[in-house]
Design a protein around this motif. Structure first.
Motif, mmCIF file in Angstrom:
data_model
loop_
_atom_site.group_PDB
_atom_site.id
_atom_site.type_symbol
_atom_site.label_atom_id
_atom_site.label_comp_id
_atom_site.label_asym_id
_atom_site.label_seq_id
_atom_site.Cartn_x
_atom_site.Cartn_y
_atom_site.Cartn_z
ATOM 1 N N GLU A 1 -12.751 -22.567 68.514
ATOM 2 C CA GLU A 1 -14.109 -21.883 68.006
ATOM 3 C C GLU A 1 -14.588 -23.004 67.312
ATOM 4 O OE1 GLU A 1 -15.772 -19.290 64.686
ATOM 5 O OE2 GLU A 1 -14.311 -18.070 65.763
ATOM 6 N N GLY A 2 -15.936 -23.496 67.895
ATOM 7 C CA GLY A 2 -16.861 -24.545 67.368
ATOM 8 C C GLY A 2 -15.899 -25.934 67.404
ATOM 9 N N GLY A 3 -15.228 -25.928 68.451
ATOM 10 C CA GLY A 3 -14.405 -27.453 68.451
ATOM 11 C C GLY A 3 -13.287 -27.246 67.495
ATOM 12 N N VAL A 4 -12.875 -26.389 66.847
ATOM 13 C CA VAL A 4 -11.879 -26.294 65.661
ATOM 14 C C VAL A 4 -10.757 -25.419 66.166
ATOM 15 C CG1 VAL A 4 -11.134 -25.926 63.541
ATOM 16 C CG2 VAL A 4 -13.416 -26.481 63.841
ATOM 17 N N ARG A 5 -9.512 -25.856 66.416
ATOM 18 C CA ARG A 5 -8.485 -25.073 67.002
ATOM 19 C C ARG A 5 -7.928 -24.233 65.869
ATOM 20 N NH1 ARG A 5 -5.032 -28.150 71.435
ATOM 21 N NH2 ARG A 5 -3.603 -26.894 70.544
ATOM 22 N N HIS A 6 -7.694 -22.904 66.109
ATOM 23 C CA HIS A 6 -6.900 -22.061 65.071
ATOM 24 C C HIS A 6 -5.758 -21.522 65.746
ATOM 25 C CE1 HIS A 6 -10.346 -22.222 62.242
ATOM 26 N NE2 HIS A 6 -10.976 -22.202 63.478
ATOM 27 N N ILE A 7 -4.923 -21.093 64.783
ATOM 28 C CA ILE A 7 -3.749 -20.144 65.449
ATOM 29 C C ILE A 7 -4.000 -18.823 65.013
ATOM 30 C CG2 ILE A 7 -1.302 -19.464 64.939
ATOM 31 C CD1 ILE A 7 -1.059 -22.531 63.837
ATOM 32 N N ALA A 8 -4.130 -17.996 66.115
ATOM 33 C CA ALA A 8 -4.391 -16.625 65.916
ATOM 34 C C ALA A 8 -3.419 -15.542 66.168
ATOM 35 C CB ALA A 8 -5.810 -16.376 66.979
ATOM 36 N N CYS A 9 -3.297 -14.518 65.328
ATOM 37 C CA CYS A 9 -2.413 -13.475 65.625
ATOM 38 C C CYS A 9 -2.934 -12.574 66.713
ATOM 39 C CB CYS A 9 -2.365 -12.498 64.172
ATOM 40 S SG CYS A 9 -1.410 -11.004 64.309
ATOM 41 N N ARG A 10 -2.156 -12.368 67.654
ATOM 42 C CA ARG A 10 -2.379 -11.730 68.820
ATOM 43 C C ARG A 10 -2.390 -9.931 68.277
ATOM 44 N NH1 ARG A 10 -1.264 -13.975 73.830
ATOM 45 N NH2 ARG A 10 -0.297 -16.059 73.779
ATOM 46 N N LYS A 11 -1.889 -9.662 67.248
ATOM 47 C CA LYS A 11 -1.993 -8.451 66.899
ATOM 48 C C LYS A 11 -3.054 -7.861 66.283
ATOM 49 C CE LYS A 11 3.072 -7.310 66.581
ATOM 50 N NZ LYS A 11 3.562 -5.906 66.085
ATOM 51 N N CYS A 12 -3.655 -8.819 65.313
ATOM 52 C CA CYS A 12 -5.035 -8.167 64.534
ATOM 53 C C CYS A 12 -5.898 -9.279 64.683
ATOM 54 C CB CYS A 12 -4.679 -8.167 63.138
ATOM 55 S SG CYS A 12 -3.998 -9.573 62.298
ATOM 56 N N GLY A 13 -5.698 -10.450 65.327
ATOM 57 C CA GLY A 13 -6.820 -11.359 65.528
ATOM 58 C C GLY A 13 -7.062 -12.349 64.340
ATOM 59 N N LYS A 14 -6.402 -12.188 63.271
ATOM 60 C CA LYS A 14 -6.654 -13.128 62.149
ATOM 61 C C LYS A 14 -6.164 -14.617 62.515
ATOM 62 C CE LYS A 14 -5.790 -13.614 57.054
ATOM 63 N NZ LYS A 14 -5.946 -12.927 55.947
#
Length: 57
Positions: free
Chosen positions: A16-29
């Motif tokens: 998102e916006g050029g920044v990589r995140h680790i996202a939970c598949r269950k809730c999206g956090k």
């Protein structure tokens, strides 16, 4: 940054916006580290084996 195979059913990499995140598949956090994401899985979604990715052995 890669998600360990053992956690890939629960976590994914998103950008998102050029920044990589680790996202939970269950809730999206979103998280910046596997350690934080694994702690979330164990505490919130009761994924017990995730604790091996944040506890010191």
């Amino acid at each position: 940054m890669d998600v360990p195979k053992e956690l890939s059913a629960y976590l994914q990499i998103v950008e998102e916006g050029g920044v990589r995140h680790i996202a939970c598949r269950k809730c999206g956090k979103r998280f910046f580290s596997i350690k934080d994401a694994a702690r979330h899985l164990a505490a919130v979604h009761d994924v017990k084996f995730a604790s091996q990715f944040y506890e010191k052995v």
